[in-house]
Design a protein around this motif. Sequence first.
Motif, short mmCIF file in Angstrom:
data_model
loop_
_atom_site.label_atom_id
_atom_site.label_comp_id
_atom_site.label_asym_id
_atom_site.label_seq_id
_atom_site.Cartn_x
_atom_site.Cartn_y
_atom_site.Cartn_z
N ILE A 170 23.85 4.50 -5.34
CA ILE A 170 22.68 4.46 -6.21
C ILE A 170 21.47 4.04 -5.40
N GLN A 171 20.48 4.93 -5.33
CA GLN A 171 19.23 4.63 -4.62
C GLN A 171 18.19 4.12 -5.60
N LYS A 172 17.57 3.02 -5.25
CA LYS A 172 16.53 2.44 -6.09
C LYS A 172 15.16 2.75 -5.51
N PHE A 173 14.27 3.26 -6.34
CA PHE A 173 12.91 3.58 -5.91
C PHE A 173 11.96 2.50 -6.44
N TYR A 174 11.25 1.88 -5.51
CA TYR A 174 10.31 0.81 -5.85
C TYR A 174 8.88 1.34 -5.84
N GLN A 175 8.06 0.78 -6.73
CA GLN A 175 6.63 1.10 -6.72
C GLN A 175 5.84 -0.14 -7.12
N SER A 176 4.59 -0.17 -6.68
CA SER A 176 3.69 -1.27 -7.04
C SER A 176 3.44 -1.25 -8.55
N VAL A 177 3.19 -2.43 -9.11
CA VAL A 177 2.91 -2.50 -10.56
C VAL A 177 1.46 -2.15 -10.87
N ALA A 178 0.62 -2.03 -9.83
CA ALA A 178 -0.80 -1.73 -10.06
C ALA A 178 -1.39 -1.04 -8.83
N HIS A 232 14.59 -4.70 2.48
CA HIS A 232 15.11 -5.07 1.17
C HIS A 232 14.77 -6.51 0.82
N TYR A 233 14.74 -7.37 1.82
CA TYR A 233 14.34 -8.76 1.57
C TYR A 233 12.93 -8.81 0.99
N HIS A 234 12.00 -8.09 1.63
CA HIS A 234 10.61 -8.09 1.17
C HIS A 234 10.48 -7.42 -0.20
N PHE A 266 0.83 -1.21 0.00
CA PHE A 266 0.00 0.00 0.00
C PHE A 266 0.85 1.25 0.00
N LYS A 267 2.00 1.20 0.65
CA LYS A 267 2.93 2.32 0.57
C LYS A 267 3.44 2.48 -0.86
N LEU A 268 3.72 1.36 -1.50
CA LEU A 268 4.25 1.40 -2.87
C LEU A 268 3.19 1.76 -3.89
N ILE A 269 1.93 1.60 -3.53
CA ILE A 269 0.84 2.06 -4.40
C ILE A 269 0.77 3.59 -4.37
N GLU A 270 1.02 4.17 -3.19
CA GLU A 270 0.91 5.62 -3.04
C GLU A 270 1.95 6.37 -3.87
N ARG A 271 3.22 5.92 -3.77
CA ARG A 271 4.32 6.59 -4.49
C ARG A 271 5.57 5.72 -4.41
N PRO A 272 6.60 6.04 -5.22
CA PRO A 272 7.85 5.27 -5.15
C PRO A 272 8.60 5.55 -3.85
N LEU A 311 8.43 -11.53 -7.70
CA LEU A 311 7.09 -12.04 -8.00
C LEU A 311 6.34 -11.17 -9.00
N GLY A 312 6.94 -10.05 -9.40
CA GLY A 312 6.31 -9.17 -10.38
C GLY A 312 5.24 -8.27 -9.80
N LEU A 313 5.25 -8.08 -8.48
CA LEU A 313 4.25 -7.23 -7.83
C LEU A 313 4.76 -5.80 -7.61
N ALA A 314 6.08 -5.65 -7.55
CA ALA A 314 6.70 -4.32 -7.41
C ALA A 314 7.85 -4.24 -8.40
N GLU A 315 8.23 -3.01 -8.74
CA GLU A 315 9.31 -2.82 -9.70
C GLU A 315 10.09 -1.56 -9.37
N ILE A 316 11.32 -1.51 -9.86
CA ILE A 316 12.14 -0.30 -9.71
C ILE A 316 11.73 0.67 -10.80
N VAL A 317 11.27 1.86 -10.40
CA VAL A 317 10.76 2.82 -11.38
C VAL A 317 11.74 3.96 -11.66
N LYS A 318 12.73 4.14 -10.77
CA LYS A 318 13.76 5.15 -11.02
C LYS A 318 14.94 4.92 -10.08
N THR A 319 16.07 5.50 -10.42
CA THR A 319 17.26 5.45 -9.57
C THR A 319 17.83 6.85 -9.43
#
Length: 204
Positions: A74-82, A50-52, A26-32, A59-67
């Motif tokens: 290098i900071q990786k920003f994750y966000q939900s795929v939907a 990071h493990y989660h 739900f955090k990743l749905i809000e923003r990266p 599993l294809g539920l979250a993805e890196i959208v920017k660095t």
Amino acid sequence: MAGIYIIKDLDQLKALSDPFRVRLMFKLIERPYTGQQLSEIFELSRARIHYHLKELEKLGLAEIVKTEEKNGIIQKFYQSVATGFYPHSSLFPHTKEISDMKQYLMLEMMEQTTSKLLSAPSEALEDVDSSEDPSEWNMMASSWEIQASEDTFKWYIKEQFKLMEELDRRAEAEEASSKKRYFVSNYGFRVEEPVFERVKDKDQ
């Protein structure tokens, strides 16, 4: 980011049957977010976060959208795929996991709604007049208990989605200067016991 993501994989379903991973999603749905930001939000170690995140990415539920590079790192920003998730019919035999997933998702939606309500500006809850016509109110809140067939309830869900799509379409066509931001959440589910008790008038 997609709208509704249809879950077809059992491992994906199991991941969203875990209450913490649902909170994280739900955090990743809000923003990266970066792992560091999430570790501060949830007050957990970066290693655990990071493990989660890696599991959700695998599993294809979250993805890196920017660095971004910060202090040579290098900071990786994750966000939900939907923005929403729903199980495919092929997973319906796994009733416990599906029930858990839906319950945790709805509980997190309620928590999100509570958080938004508590942080809403005071004027959002003030009525400019005392009209008894709901269409004149500047907010909405209601609870209903309806006895209906499952088909009728499914009709209501379909119409509710159509109404939200129409709201989005009309809002898109409006001038930006006239717009205010609204948060809308809806719930509806079957219960076994009556929620409200109605006492008939003595004269009836």
